[in-house]
Design a protein around this motif. Sequence first.
Motif, mmCIF file in Angstrom:
data_model
loop_
_atom_site.group_PDB
_atom_site.id
_atom_site.type_symbol
_atom_site.label_atom_id
_atom_site.label_comp_id
_atom_site.label_asym_id
_atom_site.label_seq_id
_atom_site.Cartn_x
_atom_site.Cartn_y
_atom_site.Cartn_z
ATOM 1 N N GLU A 109 39.826 57.964 62.539
ATOM 2 C CA GLU A 109 40.258 58.432 64.025
ATOM 3 C C GLU A 109 39.576 57.956 65.061
ATOM 4 O OE1 GLU A 109 41.300 62.560 65.674
ATOM 5 O OE2 GLU A 109 41.942 62.477 63.521
ATOM 6 N N ALA A 110 38.076 58.047 64.977
ATOM 7 C CA ALA A 110 37.036 57.318 65.668
ATOM 8 C C ALA A 110 37.445 55.985 66.171
ATOM 9 C CB ALA A 110 35.913 57.324 65.455
ATOM 10 N N ALA A 111 37.687 54.990 64.946
ATOM 11 C CA ALA A 111 38.001 53.786 65.166
ATOM 12 C C ALA A 111 39.269 53.403 66.215
ATOM 13 C CB ALA A 111 38.080 53.003 63.982
ATOM 14 N N ILE A 112 40.302 54.333 65.684
ATOM 15 C CA ILE A 112 41.563 54.001 66.623
ATOM 16 C C ILE A 112 41.322 54.413 67.963
ATOM 17 C CG2 ILE A 112 43.869 54.862 66.933
ATOM 18 C CD1 ILE A 112 43.907 55.490 63.879
ATOM 19 N N THR A 113 40.526 55.492 68.180
ATOM 20 C CA THR A 113 40.257 55.723 69.550
ATOM 21 C C THR A 113 39.540 54.961 70.216
ATOM 22 O OG1 THR A 113 40.120 58.108 68.895
ATOM 23 C CG2 THR A 113 39.497 57.844 71.174
ATOM 24 N N SER A 169 49.276 48.498 59.960
ATOM 25 C CA SER A 169 49.273 50.007 59.812
ATOM 26 C C SER A 169 48.045 50.631 60.128
ATOM 27 C CB SER A 169 49.381 50.290 58.365
ATOM 28 O OG SER A 169 49.240 51.815 57.888
ATOM 29 N N LEU A 170 47.870 51.811 60.793
ATOM 30 C CA LEU A 170 46.520 52.264 61.155
ATOM 31 C C LEU A 170 46.137 53.251 59.938
ATOM 32 C CD1 LEU A 170 47.144 53.230 64.785
ATOM 33 C CD2 LEU A 170 46.131 51.486 63.860
ATOM 34 N N LYS A 171 46.844 53.315 59.016
ATOM 35 C CA LYS A 171 46.584 54.328 57.971
ATOM 36 C C LYS A 171 45.349 53.866 57.151
ATOM 37 C CE LYS A 171 50.457 56.178 56.293
ATOM 38 N NZ LYS A 171 51.815 55.983 55.612
ATOM 39 N N GLY A 172 44.208 54.739 56.938
ATOM 40 C CA GLY A 172 42.937 54.328 56.524
ATOM 41 C C GLY A 172 42.140 53.855 57.537
ATOM 42 N N THR A 203 42.457 56.346 75.136
ATOM 43 C CA THR A 203 42.430 56.338 76.480
ATOM 44 C C THR A 203 41.169 55.773 77.045
ATOM 45 O OG1 THR A 203 43.807 58.279 76.563
ATOM 46 C CG2 THR A 203 42.529 57.880 78.375
ATOM 47 N N GLY A 204 39.939 55.974 76.384
ATOM 48 C CA GLY A 204 38.890 55.450 76.705
ATOM 49 C C GLY A 204 38.957 53.910 76.648
ATOM 50 N N ALA A 205 39.569 53.235 75.799
ATOM 51 C CA ALA A 205 39.590 51.695 75.692
ATOM 52 C C ALA A 205 40.449 51.347 76.643
ATOM 53 C CB ALA A 205 39.927 51.432 74.295
ATOM 54 N N GLN A 247 45.883 42.585 66.913
ATOM 55 C CA GLN A 247 44.902 43.045 66.072
ATOM 56 C C GLN A 247 43.634 42.968 67.157
ATOM 57 O OE1 GLN A 247 45.000 44.173 63.028
ATOM 58 N NE2 GLN A 247 46.815 43.211 62.148
ATOM 59 N N GLY A 248 42.497 44.099 66.689
ATOM 60 C CA GLY A 248 41.316 44.188 67.363
ATOM 61 C C GLY A 248 41.352 44.375 68.877
ATOM 62 N N ASP A 249 40.745 43.757 69.711
ATOM 63 C CA ASP A 249 40.345 44.141 71.048
ATOM 64 C C ASP A 249 41.848 43.763 71.961
ATOM 65 O OD1 ASP A 249 37.961 45.004 70.765
ATOM 66 O OD2 ASP A 249 37.032 43.229 71.703
ATOM 67 N N ALA A 250 42.523 42.967 71.522
ATOM 68 C CA ALA A 250 43.903 42.221 72.272
ATOM 69 C C ALA A 250 45.018 43.534 71.877
ATOM 70 C CB ALA A 250 44.303 41.275 71.468
ATOM 71 N N ALA A 251 44.813 44.490 71.174
ATOM 72 C CA ALA A 251 45.750 45.662 71.115
ATOM 73 C C ALA A 251 46.000 46.490 72.245
ATOM 74 C CB ALA A 251 45.310 46.478 69.902
ATOM 75 N N ILE A 252 44.773 46.464 73.266
ATOM 76 C CA ILE A 252 45.014 47.402 74.433
ATOM 77 C C ILE A 252 45.862 46.532 75.614
ATOM 78 C CG2 ILE A 252 42.931 46.642 75.777
ATOM 79 C CD1 ILE A 252 43.593 50.212 74.604
#
Lengths: 174, 102
Positions: free
Chosen positions: A129-133, A123-126, A138-140, B53-58
């Motif tokens: 937003e910056a951490a998800i990005t 879950s991405l809840k919590g 797209t940048g990642a 999880q982590g960097d592998a998610a991409i």
Amino acid sequence: MEFLPENIAFGILAASAVLAALRVVTTPNVVHAALYLVIVLSSIGASFLLLAAEFVAIVQVLVYVGAIVVLFLFGVMLTRAKMGDDPDLDNPRKGPAALTALFLAGILAYALVDFFQDDKLPSLKGTSEAAITASRGTGAVGDSIFSTYLVPFEVVSVLLLAALVGAIVLARRD
Amino acid sequence: MLVNQFLLLGAALFCIGVYGVLARKNGVLVLMSIELILNAVNINMVALGANLQGDAAITGQVFALFVITVAAAEVGVGLAIILLIYRNRQSVDLDEVDLMKG
């Protein structure tokens, strides 16, 4: 399964994708098949959004709906497909084909349900937003393509060039 | 959201695509069914990537992008071949293309 908004959205998208896909493979009209393909591809693109993969979703719409479907429509036009219904699109071995597909579906569903059971996506809840990005935005994706996957990226660009030249060589008239 | 709901959607689209490849004889429609199969693979890639999880998610997203690129190249060459078949035989009926059948 609870009725969370994302599950309802997924249900609608999955139903439209599967129904439109069934029409793609059964409709007697070639142009309609291409248009049903648009529904399938956009539904899949939207379901990428549910997985927080916004760049893949945008590329899916741009490349598939924008380019590949247009290419298919050109193909339909250039091969002078019959306008309106054409009863002669299927071969007579539909029964064995359906049997194969159902058998495959059964095996795949059994294997997936057996292995993943009720595993939930992390879950991405919590998460902010910056951490998800930073981790899957797209940048990642760009960072990853131009560092870890640089060699495959260059190989794919050469493949596209080869396909372009190959398509021109095959299709030109002389 | 469950991992399996995406994987089962992918499996369903894959099987529909397999049915289309086997049951259709118009070349353009067979290529459309192949697109369905490649899209099912993309759903699996992105869903399984999101499961990490982590960097592998991409990773899943990057490979899905590669699959989209290869699919575009495949459709370009595939339609050129279908066009050539049409030009030589005035039909895109793949059941008639049996020159290499033993």
